[in-house]
Design a protein around this motif. Sequence first.
Motif, PDB file in Angstrom:
ATOM      1  N   ALA A  78       0.838  -1.197   0.000  1.00 54.90           N
ATOM      2  CA  ALA A  78       0.000   0.000   0.000  1.00 54.90           C
ATOM      3  C   ALA A  78       0.874   1.249   0.000  1.00 54.90           C
ATOM      4  O   ALA A  78       1.998   1.234   0.490  1.00 54.90           O
ATOM      5  N   GLY A  79       0.330   2.309  -0.565  1.00 52.19           N
ATOM      6  CA  GLY A  79       1.031   3.586  -0.567  1.00 52.19           C
ATOM      7  C   GLY A  79       0.045   4.723  -0.685  1.00 52.19           C
ATOM      8  O   GLY A  79      -1.053   4.555  -1.204  1.00 52.19           O
ATOM      9  N   TYR A  80       0.434   5.866  -0.168  1.00 53.70           N
ATOM     10  CA  TYR A  80      -0.391   7.061  -0.298  1.00 53.70           C
ATOM     11  C   TYR A  80       0.517   8.280  -0.318  1.00 53.70           C
ATOM     12  O   TYR A  80       1.641   8.233   0.166  1.00 53.70           O
ATOM     13  N   PHE A  81       0.007   9.346  -0.903  1.00 57.12           N
ATOM     14  CA  PHE A  81       0.779  10.580  -0.952  1.00 57.12           C
ATOM     15  C   PHE A  81      -0.168  11.742  -1.190  1.00 57.12           C
ATOM     16  O   PHE A  81      -1.136  11.628  -1.938  1.00 57.12           O
ATOM     17  N   ILE A  82       0.138  12.847  -0.570  1.00 62.26           N
ATOM     18  CA  ILE A  82      -0.570  14.105  -0.791  1.00 62.26           C
ATOM     19  C   ILE A  82       0.440  15.047  -1.425  1.00 62.26           C
ATOM     20  O   ILE A  82       1.497  15.291  -0.848  1.00 62.26           O
ATOM     21  N   PHE A  83       0.132  15.530  -2.627  1.00 60.54           N
ATOM     22  CA  PHE A  83       1.102  16.334  -3.367  1.00 60.54           C
ATOM     23  C   PHE A  83       0.538  17.715  -3.677  1.00 60.54           C
ATOM     24  O   PHE A  83      -0.466  17.839  -4.362  1.00 60.54           O
ATOM     25  N   PRO A  84       1.216  18.769  -3.202  1.00 62.03           N
ATOM     26  CA  PRO A  84       0.828  20.125  -3.588  1.00 62.03           C
ATOM     27  C   PRO A  84       1.581  20.536  -4.847  1.00 62.03           C
ATOM     28  O   PRO A  84       2.760  20.236  -4.992  1.00 62.03           O
ATOM     29  N   MET A  85       0.897  21.172  -5.752  1.00 67.35           N
ATOM     30  CA  MET A  85       1.537  21.679  -6.970  1.00 67.35           C
ATOM     31  C   MET A  85       1.024  23.092  -7.192  1.00 67.35           C
ATOM     32  O   MET A  85      -0.080  23.272  -7.697  1.00 67.35           O
ATOM     33  N   ASP A  86       1.798  24.056  -6.724  1.00 63.28           N
ATOM     34  CA  ASP A  86       1.400  25.463  -6.795  1.00 63.28           C
ATOM     35  C   ASP A  86       0.017  25.644  -6.160  1.00 63.28           C
ATOM     36  O   ASP A  86      -0.134  25.465  -4.965  1.00 63.28           O
ATOM     37  N   ASP A  87      -1.009  25.892  -6.970  1.00 63.52           N
ATOM     38  CA  ASP A  87      -2.348  26.167  -6.459  1.00 63.52           C
ATOM     39  C   ASP A  87      -3.204  24.913  -6.280  1.00 63.52           C
ATOM     40  O   ASP A  87      -4.353  25.000  -5.850  1.00 63.52           O
ATOM     41  N   ALA A  88      -2.667  23.750  -6.596  1.00 58.66           N
ATOM     42  CA  ALA A  88      -3.455  22.509  -6.591  1.00 58.66           C
ATOM     43  C   ALA A  88      -2.972  21.541  -5.508  1.00 58.66           C
ATOM     44  O   ALA A  88      -1.816  21.582  -5.083  1.00 58.66           O
ATOM     45  N   LEU A  89      -3.880  20.662  -5.106  1.00 63.50           N
ATOM     46  CA  LEU A  89      -3.544  19.625  -4.134  1.00 63.50           C
ATOM     47  C   LEU A  89      -4.208  18.318  -4.570  1.00 63.50           C
ATOM     48  O   LEU A  89      -5.419  18.271  -4.808  1.00 63.50           O
ATOM     49  N   ALA A  90      -3.398  17.262  -4.690  1.00 64.66           N
ATOM     50  CA  ALA A  90      -3.904  15.945  -5.082  1.00 64.66           C
ATOM     51  C   ALA A  90      -3.597  14.929  -3.990  1.00 64.66           C
ATOM     52  O   ALA A  90      -2.545  14.991  -3.343  1.00 64.66           O
ATOM     53  N   ILE A  91      -4.519  14.001  -3.808  1.00 62.37           N
ATOM     54  CA  ILE A  91      -4.378  12.927  -2.824  1.00 62.37           C
ATOM     55  C   ILE A  91      -4.550  11.596  -3.553  1.00 62.37           C
ATOM     56  O   ILE A  91      -5.522  11.414  -4.292  1.00 62.37           O
ATOM     57  N   VAL A  92      -3.612  10.690  -3.331  1.00 58.82           N
ATOM     58  CA  VAL A  92      -3.690   9.368  -3.941  1.00 58.82           C
ATOM     59  C   VAL A  92      -3.384   8.315  -2.879  1.00 58.82           C
ATOM     60  O   VAL A  92      -2.435   8.454  -2.121  1.00 58.82           O
TER      61      VAL A  92
END
Length: 141
Positions: free
Chosen positions: A36-50
Amino acid sequence: KGDLEVDQHHIIEDTGIVLGQAFKKALRDKKGINRAGYFIFPMDDALAIVALDISGRPYLKFDAKFKRRFCSELDKDLLEDFFYGFSIGLGANLALQIKYGRSDHHKIEALFKAFAKSMKTACSKDKRALKELPSTKELIE
C-alpha cells in the motif's frame, strides 16, 4: 501506431492497462513489498491525494473536477480511463482525488506526482518482511 485519428481514448486507456501489467510482471510474486502507498502532493495552487493498495482486486475511485475538457490536446475525460486501465492491469485499488486548484494543468501534474510517489511506496521492499507476502490470506493475484 494506435488509432489517434479516431480519438485518444483507446491509446490512453490501453497505455494504462499495459503499464499496470508491466508493474504486475515486475513485482513477480509481490513478496516483501509494502503493498500500500499514499501521498498528498501540492503543486502550486493545486492539491492531489492518492492512496492505493496492490491487493489483486482492481477498483478505482476517481474524484477530480476540471474547468475545461482539454488541457492542450489532452482530453481530460480520459484521465479516469487511464487510471481505470492501470488498476485493471496491475490488480490494484486506486483512490485519487484532486482537492482543489485553479489551474487544470497543475491539478493533473499534482495527481500524477502523487500517484508516482504512492506507487514508489507500495512497490518498495519492506526489509523486515522480504520473504513474506503482504497479505493475511497469503495470496495476492
